[in-house]
Design a protein around this motif. Sequence first.
Motif, PDB file in Angstrom:
ATOM      1  N   VAL A 166      -6.458  10.071   0.770  1.00 63.14           N
ATOM      2  CA  VAL A 166      -6.225   9.251   1.965  1.00 63.14           C
ATOM      3  C   VAL A 166      -7.430   8.375   2.252  1.00 63.14           C
ATOM      4  N   VAL A 167      -8.628   8.963   2.110  1.00 62.27           N
ATOM      5  CA  VAL A 167      -9.858   8.184   2.310  1.00 62.27           C
ATOM      6  C   VAL A 167      -9.934   7.032   1.319  1.00 62.27           C
ATOM      7  N   ALA A 168      -9.506   7.280   0.077  1.00 58.80           N
ATOM      8  CA  ALA A 168      -9.543   6.238  -0.953  1.00 58.80           C
ATOM      9  C   ALA A 168      -8.675   5.049  -0.582  1.00 58.80           C
ATOM     10  N   PHE A 169      -7.627   5.280   0.203  1.00 57.04           N
ATOM     11  CA  PHE A 169      -6.771   4.190   0.652  1.00 57.04           C
ATOM     12  C   PHE A 169      -7.250   3.584   1.971  1.00 57.04           C
ATOM     13  N   VAL A 170      -7.691   4.436   2.883  1.00 59.91           N
ATOM     14  CA  VAL A 170      -8.007   3.961   4.233  1.00 59.91           C
ATOM     15  C   VAL A 170      -9.334   3.211   4.280  1.00 59.91           C
ATOM     16  N   VAL A 171     -10.372   3.758   3.647  1.00 60.44           N
ATOM     17  CA  VAL A 171     -11.706   3.158   3.761  1.00 60.44           C
ATOM     18  C   VAL A 171     -11.745   1.713   3.259  1.00 60.44           C
ATOM     19  N   PRO A 172     -11.208   1.399   2.056  1.00 62.60           N
ATOM     20  CA  PRO A 172     -11.237  -0.011   1.632  1.00 62.60           C
ATOM     21  C   PRO A 172     -10.496  -0.937   2.584  1.00 62.60           C
ATOM     22  N   MET A 173      -9.369  -0.465   3.147  1.00 57.66           N
ATOM     23  CA  MET A 173      -8.627  -1.305   4.083  1.00 57.66           C
ATOM     24  C   MET A 173      -9.426  -1.545   5.354  1.00 57.66           C
ATOM     25  N   VAL A 174     -10.094  -0.507   5.862  1.00 56.98           N
ATOM     26  CA  VAL A 174     -10.912  -0.667   7.067  1.00 56.98           C
ATOM     27  C   VAL A 174     -12.048  -1.658   6.804  1.00 56.98           C
ATOM     28  N   ILE A 175     -12.679  -1.534   5.633  1.00 62.53           N
ATOM     29  CA  ILE A 175     -13.765  -2.454   5.284  1.00 62.53           C
ATOM     30  C   ILE A 175     -13.247  -3.885   5.187  1.00 62.53           C
ATOM     31  N   ALA A 181       0.608  -0.061 -11.377  1.00 60.74           N
ATOM     32  CA  ALA A 181       0.786  -1.512 -11.385  1.00 60.74           C
ATOM     33  C   ALA A 181       2.232  -1.888 -11.082  1.00 60.74           C
ATOM     34  N   ILE A 182       3.187  -1.110 -11.612  1.00 57.84           N
ATOM     35  CA  ILE A 182       4.602  -1.373 -11.332  1.00 57.84           C
ATOM     36  C   ILE A 182       4.900  -1.146  -9.855  1.00 57.84           C
ATOM     37  N   PHE A 183       4.402  -0.042  -9.299  1.00 57.63           N
ATOM     38  CA  PHE A 183       4.640   0.249  -7.885  1.00 57.63           C
ATOM     39  C   PHE A 183       4.070  -0.859  -6.988  1.00 57.63           C
ATOM     40  N   CYS A 184       2.861  -1.307  -7.294  1.00 56.46           N
ATOM     41  CA  CYS A 184       2.239  -2.366  -6.498  1.00 56.46           C
ATOM     42  C   CYS A 184       3.045  -3.661  -6.581  1.00 56.46           C
ATOM     43  N   PHE A 233      -3.764  -2.156  -5.699  1.00 55.69           N
ATOM     44  CA  PHE A 233      -4.061  -1.614  -7.028  1.00 55.69           C
ATOM     45  C   PHE A 233      -5.450  -0.986  -7.057  1.00 55.69           C
ATOM     46  N   ALA A 234      -6.406  -1.617  -6.389  1.00 56.60           N
ATOM     47  CA  ALA A 234      -7.759  -1.048  -6.336  1.00 56.60           C
ATOM     48  C   ALA A 234      -7.757   0.285  -5.603  1.00 56.60           C
ATOM     49  N   MET A 235      -7.014   0.368  -4.505  1.00 52.03           N
ATOM     50  CA  MET A 235      -6.925   1.632  -3.773  1.00 52.03           C
ATOM     51  C   MET A 235      -6.270   2.714  -4.625  1.00 52.03           C
ATOM     52  N   GLY A 236      -5.135   2.362  -5.243  1.00 51.29           N
ATOM     53  CA  GLY A 236      -4.450   3.339  -6.075  1.00 51.29           C
ATOM     54  C   GLY A 236      -5.283   3.778  -7.259  1.00 51.29           C
ATOM     55  N   SER A 237      -6.029   2.855  -7.857  1.00 53.42           N
ATOM     56  CA  SER A 237      -6.894   3.188  -8.991  1.00 53.42           C
ATOM     57  C   SER A 237      -7.952   4.210  -8.594  1.00 53.42           C
ATOM     58  N   ILE A 285       0.832  -1.207   0.000  1.00 54.82           N
ATOM     59  CA  ILE A 285       0.000   0.000   0.000  1.00 54.82           C
ATOM     60  C   ILE A 285       0.865   1.255   0.000  1.00 54.82           C
ATOM     61  N   LEU A 286       1.977   1.209   0.735  1.00 50.77           N
ATOM     62  CA  LEU A 286       2.892   2.349   0.758  1.00 50.77           C
ATOM     63  C   LEU A 286       3.430   2.642  -0.639  1.00 50.77           C
ATOM     64  N   CYS A 287       3.813   1.599  -1.353  1.00 52.70           N
ATOM     65  CA  CYS A 287       4.305   1.792  -2.719  1.00 52.70           C
ATOM     66  C   CYS A 287       3.188   2.265  -3.651  1.00 52.70           C
ATOM     67  N   ALA A 288       1.967   1.766  -3.449  1.00 53.17           N
ATOM     68  CA  ALA A 288       0.845   2.222  -4.276  1.00 53.17           C
ATOM     69  C   ALA A 288       0.587   3.719  -4.071  1.00 53.17           C
ATOM     70  N   MET A 289       0.762   4.185  -2.852  1.00 52.46           N
ATOM     71  CA  MET A 289       0.539   5.600  -2.561  1.00 52.46           C
ATOM     72  C   MET A 289       1.584   6.496  -3.221  1.00 52.46           C
TER      73      MET A 289
END
Length: 215
Positions: A155-164, A86-89, A132-136, A45-49
């Motif tokens: 940030v919400v785009a990354f955090v919310v899916p992970m929390v769910i 995709a490369i970062f992920c 990849f879904a978060m980064g997309s 996730i860090l690399c995706a960000m």
Amino acid sequence: MKSLLLKDLYNISYNAKAMLLIMVIMTAAVVPTAGAIPEMAGFTILCAMMEVTTFNFDETSGWTAYALVLPLRRNDIVRAKFAVLAIFCTVGVLLGLALSGAAAFLMGGRLPEENGPLVLLAAVPVLWAIAFAMGSTSIPLAFRFGAENARVLIVVAFVVPMVIFVGLAGALSMAGVTLSNGQAIALFCASPLAALAWGAVMYRLSCGIFAKTEW
């Protein structure tokens, strides 16, 4: 397309040493306490960000306005952002696998059974798909509002899916629901396909937003 990819990879390479240091520290802190899977997830996730960082570079240098006078299609610019994501992920999940695997080996089997090599390998496509879904999801936000203006939304785009995801996994575990081998294999195989499908939707959305944006 190749030049667009190399531009983002070259820009982000300046952060490579700092990222590697963060990853080593995370490995030493997370693997002994939480296990290898959370550490791998954090890396990926860090690399995706880092994809958002490429937008910051573009905005700071005024590159996008310059690129639009070049013989480049706007869709190519958008496509390059998803390819870089995709490369970062991929780099993140493979580095996470290597470092967490090395840490588990050095600990001499003192980690729980769920940190075994086969489990770590099976987690690779799932973690890649989540990142990849978060980064997309963050890419159309960055195109619409800019990386700086959309920081909270990104940030919400990354955090919310992970929390769910974590909440759902915890609820299933508390309910005593376990996946059979066949179901687990199906999940591992389907997760990258689902992420790519979501990425395709976000790509079309990003193309529509970028086409209407004035620079």
